[in-house]
Each structure stands twice: as structure tokens, then as C-alpha cells.
Motif scaffolding. Structure first.
Motif, PDB file in Angstrom:
ATOM      1  N   GLU A 106     -25.340 -62.073  81.917  1.00  0.00           N
ATOM      2  CA  GLU A 106     -25.886 -63.322  81.694  1.00  0.00           C
ATOM      3  C   GLU A 106     -25.964 -63.625  83.400  1.00  0.00           C
ATOM      4  O   GLU A 106     -27.242 -64.658  83.166  1.00  0.00           O
ATOM      5  CB  GLU A 106     -24.503 -64.315  81.372  1.00  0.00           C
ATOM      6  N   ASP A 157     -20.517 -65.863  70.635  1.00  0.00           N
ATOM      7  CA  ASP A 157     -19.371 -64.807  70.783  1.00  0.00           C
ATOM      8  C   ASP A 157     -19.425 -63.877  69.514  1.00  0.00           C
ATOM      9  O   ASP A 157     -20.010 -62.625  69.387  1.00  0.00           O
ATOM     10  CB  ASP A 157     -18.300 -64.659  71.818  1.00  0.00           C
ATOM     11  N   ALA A 188     -30.794 -65.017  71.602  1.00  0.00           N
ATOM     12  CA  ALA A 188     -29.784 -65.852  71.873  1.00  0.00           C
ATOM     13  C   ALA A 188     -30.067 -66.240  70.122  1.00  0.00           C
ATOM     14  O   ALA A 188     -31.288 -67.160  70.092  1.00  0.00           O
ATOM     15  CB  ALA A 188     -29.827 -66.862  72.845  1.00  0.00           C
ATOM     16  N   TYR A 234     -31.859 -65.418  76.416  1.00  0.00           N
ATOM     17  CA  TYR A 234     -31.292 -63.665  75.672  1.00  0.00           C
ATOM     18  C   TYR A 234     -29.982 -63.969  75.626  1.00  0.00           C
ATOM     19  O   TYR A 234     -29.823 -65.112  76.140  1.00  0.00           O
ATOM     20  CB  TYR A 234     -31.922 -62.585  75.898  1.00  0.00           C
ATOM     21  N   GLN A 235     -28.881 -62.830  75.261  1.00  0.00           N
ATOM     22  CA  GLN A 235     -27.911 -63.004  74.886  1.00  0.00           C
ATOM     23  C   GLN A 235     -27.126 -61.602  74.536  1.00  0.00           C
ATOM     24  O   GLN A 235     -27.808 -61.217  74.639  1.00  0.00           O
ATOM     25  CB  GLN A 235     -27.119 -64.066  74.292  1.00  0.00           C
TER      26      GLN A 235
END
Ligand SMILES: Nc1ncnc2c1ncn2[C@@H]1O[C@H](COP(=O)(O)OP(=O)(O)O)[C@@H](O)[C@H]1O
Ligand SMILES: [Mg+2]
Lengths: 996, 246
Positions: free
Chosen positions: A285, A102, A98, A293-294
Motif C-alpha cells: 500500500e 478487504d 481498487a 489499486y489495492q
């Protein structure tokens, strides 16, 4: 393209098709109701082929411009999208540690995480219908050398991928299309990306040297594959890299069990995979749960950016094309005025035998629609041609990044065609209505309409309506803080007032002169005065067009009503060359007698030349601004290093590698954390923003020439600011991009904005900001004591000293060693030497002058392209001159005969025509040039502009470019007058005199 | 009236002894329109003396305008010779012929006499400007001649603002401003009512007599013809009678 100005293209098309249908309907209705009228109209079109072709040129121009703009958008959209898809292939999303929202999150060089995360994710997503592939990927920037060719690349991407997971990502193929089995390759074999292979001049079987932690490792080229994210190409234009099986890459890069990101493929193909992005991200997600994390929507984001980029270009081309479209509309109007003049006796006759005025209008309309439908078709086709030429030029400019593929979308063509038809139809309708007003008796005898001193009630009514509308627009603009309506209103009001006052017998010349001078004053007043007299409102790119139209209208009006002054100057010339005096006399008298025609032609030239001069001037000053002597802060070479493994001090590394250090005058180090891996906020606020943060060493500060635009109180020189920063880790300097200004803001909304100082300020109070490292979690407060002059275009961000940098950041994204060379050094060659000798450390060295040149070459190329596109409008002015000149010879045939009889030589008649055309061209070109120069000078030296971009008070005029435009306009004008002038000179006297 | 710089008029000067200013012999002219051949002049012989005022009369289409255009060198002929003050205009270059016209001739045409975009005085001064007279002097002389025809008050008006008679008087002023040896007038009163026509005609006659200029006037109005020294009658491209006015 899917949208234009935020409106879906589909809706635009439907609306336009309805309007197009209405136009066709009107034509059909005239046809059905009065076939005779329709046929008369069509027959007129066929009567004069030369004239008809000039008319078609005039009418097609709007469509051509629109079609070219839209098709350019299509081309860019398609080209960028296909480049994006080529690179990403089946990869739709990435999973990374992360690191932000976005729009910003990305793979961060040097940041890795356990491979287990990928295994867990794959397990959690197993059976998910939206996602069909999950693959752990390790990437690291490494230097690479081809010993055979001695070519090197300091920064390519070494990639490791899990061969077992490769299936859903389409596998790996070489450039001939053969499948590559990564597991079957021998130890030390790699698959090389195409670009890297080209840059190293490497072929299959070559052994290459890769440096990891400064240690050389040999790899052999087993195959060459096309560029993609799997072979190390993450963005277009990079050097690419090579790929091997994940475990081998982990061994080579000494990162066992580590990966950089997880690639995710959605169900579906390369292009349609992106459609499931939202669902896929939700699924990822969910699967990730609380893990840090993303998911990054790489493909969707890139496709959106492609669309946006294409849109920006279409909008630029459309807004700038408006000048040509406006000139084209004037031309249509002019053509109809001339057609009507030519047919005046017939029209009078038709009216006398009982034809109604409305029917005359309908006749012109029928003729116009016929012209319109055909010429819009030609215009659309030529527009596509122009767009393809633009695509060719763009391909040369950005071919390194994108493969520009000329593309025309049918929907764009439909929109361009119907928009062209509708715009032209509206113009034709108004012109037809206007020209069908005539006095029957005067028309039959072809006597000019008398000029009345006192205008009729119609003027009063129009004038009052204009005043009311103008006042309303001003009020709306002031109320909603929009310059667009306000400026139109304040321009419309005085002109309308002048028209209204004519009713009361005031002299038209005085009224219009005063009104137009007022409008010109409004637009051309220097900024400082303007702000005192008029409200400060906000506007965008459309103001360029509005200012052009309004100023040209006012200037043309002033010229026309005071043309006696201008022409008496020409008259003076005539006196000096007395042999030509009679030619001058008549040359001057005709344009004065038909103010409408003359005014329209002057306005056309003025409008186009104005836009060209503005563009050229802005181009020149911007180029100067960003490529001036101060752009590189006095440094000659930038040696950049991304790798994070240790390297000795730069000077030592140079000496040890055998670089000729006698050429080095000074060096300095700048360590940089890119905006995507830094945090910054105003002290005391909550939300973290992003900004590039630099740690600079003492040598850098000592040897750089870094002018400060805004100094904090307490520092009375630039040197004082930098000295303070060098000593005190609590201080910082920031660049101008952090300032809020009325000019266009670049960057994303998450970009940091420094509060408490504005672009255009000259001093500031020290401002506290907080900087932080999301990876280490450390933060610190620093005080900004200065804003860097944007003339330093090659170095940007927030600057702190090394001590402050080390307190916050674990490691920089890249380190740049700046080098000043001894006078007489060939910087390009020396940079090459540094790059070659320091290859083991992955140092990329470039001459800064060359870098600046390359950068400005691309932007200048685009500006030139746009100028070329705008110059298309000159065709309109030239066509107008041609139409008028040809028409004049016909109209004045008998008068020419009479002049010849009383003693005008042939050459005098020809000269008279040439002088007339030239005078009109000169007036138009001259007023356009002057307006363009004054306005751009105001713009370039305004606080608002200098504040945010630092243009000095010096204003540069691109005389060469302007001379070129003016020369082209004058030459073409002369040529257009030459043919009819010769025709006029050879009119047989007795013949011309005989007939009515 | 100030003296004209006569030195400019050398050719006319030379022909003075004979006192014949126009000599035409065997002039033929046929219009060839491609489809149709129209014989407009079929062997015209004519001599006009200096200071004469000649009327050319005849039915419409008999060739009056054609004759005038040919005599004045505006049009070409197919056969025969024309000498103006001893000079054969057809042998001159276009430029020389044009200059000759500018210095020696004045014209009053049937239609289209004035430039609508110029004022009366500007129209009148044009012939002076083309023959190189200084602008100041040209303007002064143009105003004088306008005064002679009684239009000084209208000097700065455009033709559209003048009546038909006024316009024709401006035309006459223009035809006379360069003191030409010959004035050609084609139906100068065609568009005018009879009273105005008489005034215009009287004006021309007066100028003819005071300045001893030659006038060739085409007309179909017998009353106009009656005011001239001599009447030449034409029919079908030929001169059928030539004699002093009754
Ligand atoms: N340009 C021309 N082409 C063909 N025929 C012409 C042309 N000009 C005159 N004509 C003919 O020549 C004849 C003489 O014409 P014109 O000299 O104008 O006669 P008038 O002046 O006596 O009325 C007429 O039959 C006329 O139709
Ligand atoms: Mg006639």
C-alpha cells in the motif's frame, strides 16, 4: 483447528487437562486413602465381562462423539487448506484495481490495467525484506475446443505471466516435475492445466481451438501442469485453463500492454508465506501510494475461510452430537442405578459392618474412574474411525472441489479424551452419590424402597432452589433478549414447583402431569399463539438441543406418571389375544414399578429419535423448497456467457449455428452484475453496499414464472408488478435474501439489507434504493415494488429492466439466456447441443433440472451424513435396553421360576420380556417422533421461517426416513430383548425357586 | 362358592375311582454340581389319597423340598416313576406339563411367592388367566378367594405393603383360586410368628376339609405337622416313617 466456539484450542486443552488431572487426583486419592475400597471397585469391574463391555460402550460414547466432531474439523481444515495452498502456491497477495473492502475485493473478469503498474510496483518494492516476488498476470475467460476429441469448455482461463518474474513463484513444472521454460516454447504453444486437459481429453502435442472475439485461434499443448492460479485455476472446482508468456497472451487476447492483476509473493515458503501478509500489505500500500489499486490478501483470506468452514462443521457435529452425549449420560446414570441395585445386599452389609456412606460413594467412584479412563481411550480411537468414515463420505460429495484427506490432530484427541473423561467423571460422581443412599435393613433384605405419598424435606429444598433458579434464568433471558436462559428457566420452574409441592402431600401424579404439560405447551404452541403469550427472544442453533432436552424431559415425566393409561391400552390388546394376557400383565407391571429406569430408557430413545426426526423433516422440507417446480422460474435450460465480446441476439445465434430451434419454445435474457462489481444503498444513505443486480429483457419477464412473496401497495397481482417493471425503468424487484429476519443471516456484513420491510410481512410500501457501477461511476435510483418468492432458488438478486440496466452498467459480468423447450425435449442433450454449437461464443449451457439435482444432491448428502452421525446415539438407547433386559433376567430369576410353576409357558415368559422391551421402545420412539414432528411443523410453518425462506403452508413429512429410524430402533430393541428373553424362558424352575 | 367347570379336569376325573392321587415309586434324585454329587432322594415310595392333608417333616437338608419339586413336576428325577392322578408328568411336553400345573396344582413356596410389581388381587388371578379364564371372571373369583382368606380390604395393595402373614395368605389364596386338585406348600409358615402360623394353618385345614383338596405340606414345625392327617418323616433322602398324626 485453532479455535472452537471462538476459544483457542490451546486454552481449551489446558483447561481440560487441569480438570482431567483433578479426576485422576480423586482416583489416586481414593487409592492411597483406602486401597481396599479401590480394589473392591476394580474387582467388581472384572467380575462380569459381558456387563463390563456394555458399560464401556455406554461410557465411551461421549468421547467418541467429541473425537469424531473434532477430527472431522481437523480433516476439513487440513483438506481445504492444502487445496488452497496447492492452488495459490507462492502467491500471497494480489494487486487489483481498487474495488471494495478487504473481505470482498477480487480480480474482476474483463477489467484490465496497464502492465506499467506492475513495473512501478516492483521498482518501489525492490529491496523490501517481506516481499520476494512481483509478477504481472493477464487472465481472460475464453472458450476452448479440442477438435480431436470434440470436447469443449466454454469458459477456461487464459493466463499470461511474465517468465522473468516467475522465479520467486516457484517456477512452472509439468505434472512429472520437469521445469518448463515458457520463453523456450514455440509460438502458439501453451501449458495446459491438468483439469482442463482432463475435461478436453487433451494430451501433449494436441492442437486446441481458442476463441477470442469469436475468432478461432489454434494453440498447441506443449506441456500439462498441475492446477494453480498460474495455470488458470483461481478457485477449487473451476475448469482451469492454460498459461503462456505474458507478451504472447497479450497478443492472443488482443490486449497489448494490459494485465488483470499483479501477483505478490512474500518471503518464505508456500504455507508460512501467509504469516507475513499484514506486513506485505502495508508495504504494497505504501508503494502504491495514491494509485487506484489495492492489495488483496488472497491466501490469508482463503486460509481463514478454511478454518471458518471447518469450524462450522465441527460446531454442527458437536451441537447435534449433544443429543447422543445427553443420551450417553443418561445411560451412565442408568448403569449405575442397576449396578447399585445388583449390589444392594452387599452394600447394606458393608454399611452394617461400619462402612461409611462416603466410602460407598468412593467405591463406586473408584470403579467408575477405572471404567472411564479405559472407555474414553476406546471412544477416542473409535471417534477417529467415525471421523474417517465421515471424511470418506465427504470426499465423495465434494471431491470435485477438495481432496478430503483424513487428518487427526493430536490436540483434538487430547481435548476429546480429557473432555470425555471429565464429562463421564461428573456423571459418575453424581450417580455414585445418588446410589450410595440406601436404607441398611431394606438393602440387606433386598426389599424395594417404599413409595411415600408425601415427599421429604429434601424435595422441598430442591424444589425451591429449582423455582428460584428457573425464575432467575427467565429474568436474565428476558432482560438480555436471550431465549436460551429464558426457555430453560420457564421449563425448570414448573417442574421444580411440582417437586416442592409434593412435600405438602399433593398427589405426585397430578403435580408432575400438570407441570410437564405446561412445559410441553410452552415448547409446542404454534407460533402465532406463542408470540401472544410469551416474550419473543432471540436464539440460535443451541435452541435445537435445549428444546429437545426440555420437551423430552417433560414428555417422559408425563408418560411415566400416566403410564397406566398407556399400559392399559396394551392391556386391551392383551384382552383381544387372551392367550397372551398373563404375559402382557407382567410385561406392563414391571416397567411401571421402576419408574426411574423406565423413564431414563424412554428419554434416551425419545431424545435421539426427536433429533433424527427433526433433522429428517427439516431436510425434506428444505430440499422441497429449493428444488421444487418453481426453483427455475419455469425455464428448462440456462445458457451462460461470461465473455464480453459481441454476440448476435441469442435466437439468431442459435439459428445461425445450426441448433434445432424447433425445440425452443421461448427464450429470455438476464444480464447480471455480480455483487463484487456492483453498488447499492438505501436512497439517501451514505455507505455503498453490495448486491447482485440483474437486467432482464421483456421476453424474460413475459415467459418467466416469478411469484412475488411481498407486493408493494398499489399492485394487486404478481403480473401487475412484472408488467410495471417491464415498462418502467424506475422500478425494481428484489429477492428475499435482502430482508432482515430473525433467522440466520447469510452473507457478509457488506451485503445490502433492504430497510422498511421484514421477512414475514405480506405487504410493503414501495422503497427507494440507489444502484451504481463503481467502474463507470454512474448511479440511479429505482423503487423496489416487490420481494421475490425464495422458492425461485436458481435466480437471485435485484431485478431491473434492460433500460435501467443500460443506464448504469457498462457491461455485465455474465449474461444468461434462459430457454424453455418444447414438451418432450431431452433438455440435457439439447443443452449439450447448444453448448457445442455455440462454443465460439463461449456459451455454457446446462439443463436447469440437472443443475438443481446436482446442487441438492450435495446438500442432501451432507444432511444424510449428519443424520447418520446422529443415529449413532441410537446405539445408546439400544445398549440401555440390553443392559436393562439382561439385568432383569438376573433380578427376576426366582419370580420367573414361580411364574413357570404356576403355569406360565416358556413362550409366555419370553413374550413378557419382549412385550416389556417393545413397549418401552415404542413409548420412547413414539414420543420422540411426535415431539419432533410437532416442533418441526411449527418451525416450518412459522412466519419467521416462511417469511425469510418462503416455505408454503404445506408441511411435508418424510415418512420413509422416519419409518426407517423407527424400524431400526424397534428391531434393535427387539433383538436386545430377544436374547435375555430366551434366557429367561429357559430358567430351570426348581433351581430358580430355591435360592435367595 | 360357584361350581367349577369340572370338565377341564378330565385326568383327575379318570383317576377318581382309585382315590389315589399321588403315586411315587423308587424315586431317586442326585444333584450334580460338577464338583460334588449330592444324593437328595434315595428311593422314595409314596402314595397319597385324594383329599388327604399330608405333612412332610424332617431335618434341614433331608430332601423335603426336593421331593416336593419332583412330585409336582417342577424338577426331574433320575430313577423311578411318579404318577399324578394316573399321569406321568415326565412323559409330557414342557407345555403340556405347564398346563397341567396351571389347572391341577396350587403352590405355596418357601420364598418368592408373589410378584412384587402386582397387587394382591392381580397376583391371585394370575393362575386363572394362564388357564384361559376370562379376565372379568378371573378378577371376580380372585376377589372371592381373597375374601375367604380375609384380605378383601387389601386386594389393591402390593406385597411390599402387606405383613408377612398377609402375604402368605395371599399366596394361599393364589394357590387355591383355580380349585386345584393338589396344593403343594413348602414351609408355608416358615417366616411367620407362631400365632400367625396357626391362623394360616387353620385356614389351609379348613379349605382342605370344605373342598376335599389334597394338601402336601412341608414343615419342620411339629405343631403344624400335628394339624395334618398324616405325617411322613424323612432323613437323608429316604422316608423313615409314615403314619397318622399322634
Ligand atoms: N440345586 C442343588 N444343587 C446341589 N445340591 C442341592 C441342590 N438343591 C438341594 N441340594 C442339596 O440336596 C439336599 C436336599 O435339599 P432340600 O431338598 O432343599 O432339603 P430340605 O428342603 O429338606 O431342607 C441338601 O443336601 C441340599 O444341599
Ligand atoms: Mg426346604
Amino acid at each position: 483447528m485453532e479455535n472452537l466456539f471462538g476459544i483457542p484450542m490451546q486454552s481449551i486443552m489446558i483447561a481440560l487437562l487441569v480438570a482431567f488431572g483433578l479426576c485422576l487426583g480423586v482416583g489416586g486419592w481414593i487409592y492411597l486413602r483406602h486401597r481396599i475400597i479401590f480394589r473392591m471397585g476394580i474387582r467388581n469391574a472384572r467380575r462380569r465381562p459381558a456387563q463390563t463391555s456394555l458399560i464401556v460402550i455406554g461410557l465411551m460414547l461421549s468421547t467418541l462423539i467429541i473425537a469424531a466432531a473434532l477430527t472431522t474439523g481437523d480433516t476439513l481444515n487440513y483438506s481445504i487448506k492444502s487445496t488452497v495452498l496447492d492452488i495459490l502456491e507462492h502467491t500471497d497477495e494480489l494487486v487489483v484495481p481498487a474495488n471494495g473492502d478487504d473481505a470482498e475485493a477480487n480480480v474482476q473478469p474483463g477489467v484490465t490495467f496497464p502492465q506499467q503498474v506492475a513495473a512501478d510496483l516492483e521498482a518501489a518494492l525492490a529491496g523490501d525484506a517481506v516481499i520476494d516476488g512481483v509478477m504481472p498476470v493477464l487472465t481472460q475467460p475464453v472458450p476452448i475446443l479440442n477438435p480431436k476429441t470434440q470436447l469443449s469448455e466454454p469458459m477456461v482461463t487464459a493466463v499470461g505471466i511474465d517468465p522473468a518474474a516467475l522465479g520467486p513463484f516457484g517456477g512452472l513444472r509439468d505434472i512429472e516435475g520437469n521445469d518448463i521454460e515458457l520463453t523456450a516454447l514455440p509460438e502458439g504453444a501453451v501449458v495446459l492445466g491438468k483439469t482442463t486437459a482432463e475435461r478436453l481429453d487433451a494430451v501433449v502435442g494436441d492442437t486446441l481451438t481458442v476463441y477470442v472475439e469469436n475468432e478461432p485461434h489454434d494453440v498447441t499443448v506443449a506441456a500439462i501442469a498441475s492446477d494453480s492460479i498460474l495455470t488458470g485455476m483461481q478457485d477449487p472446482g473451476q475448469a482451469g485453463g492454460f498459461v503462456m508468456a505474458l507478451d504472447r497472451a497479450q497478443a492472443l487476447l488482443e490486449l497489448p500492454g494490459q494485465i488483470s492483476f499483479i501477483a505478490v509473493s512474500n518471503a518464505g515458503g508456500v504455507a508460512d508465506g501467509a504469516e507475513a501478509t499484514d506486513a506485505a500489505v502495508t508495504a504494497i500500500e505504501q508503494a502504491l501510494g495514491e494509485a487506484p489499486y489495492q492489495a488483496v490478501r488472497v491466501k490469508q483470506r482463503a486460509l481463514d475461510m478454511a478454518e471458518e468452514g471447518a469450524n462450522v462443521f465441527t460446531s454442527i457435529f458437536l451441537v447435534l452430537g449433544l443429543f447422543s452425549i445427553a443420551a450417553g449420560i443418561l445411560l451412565i446414570f442408568l448403569i449405575f442405578v442397576l449396578l447399585a441395585a445388583e449390589r444392594k445386599p452387599e452394600m447394606g452389609m458393608a454399611r452394617a459392618v461400619g462402612m461409611k456412606r462416603r466410602q460407598l460413594t468412593e467405591m463406586f467412584l473408584a470403579e467408575g474412574i477405572a471404567y472411564d479412563l479405559v472407555s474414553a481411550m476406546i471412544g477416542a480411537a473409535l471417534g477417529v474411525g467415525v471421523a474417517f468414515v465421515i471424511a470418506g463420505v465427504m470426499g465423495r460429495l465434494v471431491g470435485e472441489f477438495f481432496d478430503i484427506v483424513p487428518t487427526a490432530h493430536w490436540r483434538s484427541l487430547v481435548v476429546a479424551y480429557s473432555l470425555g473423561v471429565v464429562v463421564t467423571f461428573a456423571t459418575i460422581a453424581i450417580s455414585s452419590w445418588r446410589v450410595s443412599r440406601l436404607n441398611i435393613v431394606r438393602a440387606i433384605r433386598d426389599i424395594p424402597e417404599p413409595q411415600r405419598q408425601r415427599a421429604g424435606n429434601r424435595w422441598l429444598i430442591f424444589g425451591i432452589l429449582g423455582v428460584v433458579l428457573g425464575a432467575l434464568l427467565m429474568w436474565v433471558g428476558a432482560d438480555t433478549d436471550k431465549l436460551f436462559p429464558y426457555s430453560i428457566g420457564i421449563s425448570l420452574l414448573p417442574l421444580s414447583l411440582a417437586a416442592a409441592l409434593r412435600r405438602f402431600g399433593l398427589p405426585a401424579r397430578l403435580l408432575y402431569t400438570v407441570a410437564s404439560l405446561f412445559v410441553l405447551t410452552y415448547w409446542l404452541l404454534p407460533d402465532s399463539l406463542h408470540q401472544k403469550l410469551f416474550p419473543v427472544l432471540s436464539g440460535g442453533m443451541e435452541m435445537f438441543f435445549v428444546s429437545g432436552v426440555m420437551m423430552v424431559a417433560a414428555a417422559t415425566m408425563a408418560i411415566i406418571w400416566n403410564a397406566e393409561v398407556a399400559t392399559s391400552l396394551v392391556g386391551l390388546l392383551g384382552r383381544t389375544f387372551s392367550r397372551w394376557l398373563p404375559a402382557v400383565k407382567t410385561a406392563v407391571a414391571y416397567p411401571l414399578a421402576s419408574k426411574g429406569r423406565t423413564g431414563m430408557t424412554i428419554a434416551m430413545f425419545s431424545l435421539i429419535v426427536f433429533s433424527l426426526v427433526m433433522m429428517a423433516t427439516i431436510d425434506r422440507n428444505f430440499t422441497e423448497l429449493f428444488s421444487g417446480e418453481e426453483a427455475a422460474a419455469g425455464w428448462d435450460i440456462a445458457a451462460t456467457r461470461v465473455a464480453s465480446d459481441p454476440m448476435p441476439a441469442f435466437d439468431q445465434a442459435l439459428a445461425e449455428s445450426g441448433v434445432d430451434t424447433s425445440k425452443v419454445a421461448a427464450t429470455g435474457r438476464l444480464r447480471q452484475v455480480a455483487s463484487y462489481s456492483s453498488e447499492i444503498r438505501m436512497a439517501g444513505t451514505q455507505e455503498w453496499k453490495r448486491y447482485t443486480i440483474n437486467g432482464v429483457d421483456a421476453a424474460f419477464i413475459e415467459h418467466s414464472h416469478l411469484p412475488v412473496k411481498i407486493r408493494a401497495t398499489g399492485y394487486d397481482s404478481d403480473a401487475a408488478i412484472w408488467e410495471a417493471l417491464r415498462q418502467n425503468p424506475d422500478l425494481a424487484v428484489i429477492d428475499g435474501f435482502a430482508l432482515e429476519g430473525p433467522t440466520v443471516q447469510v452473507g457478509s456484513p457488506s451485503n445490502f439489507i433492504l430497510q422498511g420491510v421484514q421477512a414475514g410481512d405480506t405487504t410493503m410500501e414501495p422503497i427507494q434504493v440507489e444502484i451504481g457501477d463503481p467502474l463507470s461511476g454512474r448511479t440511479r435510483t429505482v423503487t423496489v415494488i416487490g420481494v421475490l418468492d425464495p422458492k425461485v432458488s436458481m435466480i437471485f438478486g435485484l431485478f431491473v429492466n434492460d433500460a435501467a440496466f443500460d443506464q448504469v452498467f457498462a457491461q455485465p459480468n455474465q449474461t444468461t439466456y434462459y430457454v424453455q423447450t418444447q414438451p418432450g425435449t431431452d433438455d440435457v442433450a439439447f443443452a449439450k447441443e447448444i453448448k457445442a454449437k455455440l462454443i465460439a461464443y463461449g456459451v455454457q449451457a446446462e439443463s436447469l433440472e440437472k443443475l438443481i439435482e446436482q446442487e441438492t444432491a450435495i446438500s442432501r448428502g451432507f444432511l444424510l451424513l449428519i443424520e447418520g452421525f446422529m443415529a449413532l446415539g441410537l446405539v445408546v438407547g439400544i445398549a440401555a435396553l440390553g443392559v436393562i433386559a439382561f439385568r432383569s433376567v438376573v433380578e427376576r430369576r426366582q419370580q420367573i421360576g414361580m411364574l413357570r410353576a404356576i403355569g406360565y409357558q416358556r413362550s409366555m415368559v419370553a413374550a413378557s420380556f419382549l412385550i416389556e422391551s417393545t413397549m418401552i421402545t415404542v413409548l420412547g420412539v413414539g414420543s420422540g417422533t411426535i415431539l419432533g414432528l410437532i416442533l418441526s411443523r411449527n418451525l416450518m410453518t412459522s412466519d419467521e421461517f416462511t417469511g425469510s425462506s418462503g416455505a408454503a403452508a404445506t408441511f411435508l413429512v418424510p415418512w420413509g426416513t422416519i419409518a426407517l429410524f423407527v424400524g431400526i430402533a424397534l428391531a434393535a430393541g427387539l433383538l436386545m430383548a430377544y436374547i435375555p428373553a430366551r434366557k429367561a424362558a429357559s430358567v430351570p424352575i426348581a433351581d430358580a425357586l430355591r435360592y435367595e | 362358592m360357584p361350581a367349577t367347570p369340572r370338565s377341564q379336569l378330565a385326568p383327575v376325573e379318570a383317576a377318581r375311582d382309585t382315590d389315589v392321587i399321588i403315586r411315587a415309586e423308587g424315586v431317586e434324585k442326585t444333584y450334580d454340581t460338577g464338583k460334588l454329587r449330592v444324593p437328595a432322594l434315595r428311593g422314595v415310595d409314596l402314595t397319597v389319597g385324594r383329599g388327604e392333608m399330608v405333612a412332610i417333616m424332617g431335618p434341614s437338608g433331608c430332601g423335603k423340598t426336593t421331593l416336593l419339586n419332583c412330585l409336582s413336576g417342577l424338577d426331574t428325577i433320575d430313577k423311578g416313576t411318579i404318577l399324578i392322578a394316573g399321569t406321568d408328568l415326565s412323559k409330557l411336553s414342557d407345555n403340556a406339563r405347564t398346563e397341567f400345573r396351571a389347572r391341577e396344582m396350587g403352590f405355596v413356596f418357601q420364598f418368592y411367592n408373589l410378584l412384587p410389581v402386582l397387587t394382591a388381587v392381580e397376583n391371585v388371578e394370575l393362575p386363572l388367566l394362564v388357564s384361559g379364564v376370562r379376565p372379568k371372571e378371573a378378577r371376580q373369583r380372585a376377589l372371592e378367594v381373597l375374601a375367604q382368606v380375609g384380605l378383601e380390604r387389601w386386594a389393591n395393595h402390593k406385597p411390599a405393603e402387606l405383613s408377612g402373614g398377609q402375604r402368605q395368605r395371599v399366596t394361599i389364596a393364589r394357590a387355591l383360586v383355580n380349585r386345584p386338585a393338589i396344593v403343594w406348600a413348602d414351609e408355608p409358615t416358615g417366616d411367620l410368628d407362631s400365632q400367625t402360623a396357626d391362623e394360616v394353618m387353620a385356614l389351609m385345614r379348613e379349605l382342605n376339609q370344605t373342598n376335599r383338596q389334597t394338601f402336601v405340606v412341608v414343615t419342620h414345625d411339629p405343631r403344624i405337622g400335628g394339624m395334618c392327617d398324616r405325617i411322613i418323616r424323612m432323613q437323608d433322602g429316604q422316608i423313615v416313617s409314615d403314619g397318622t398324626a399322634a
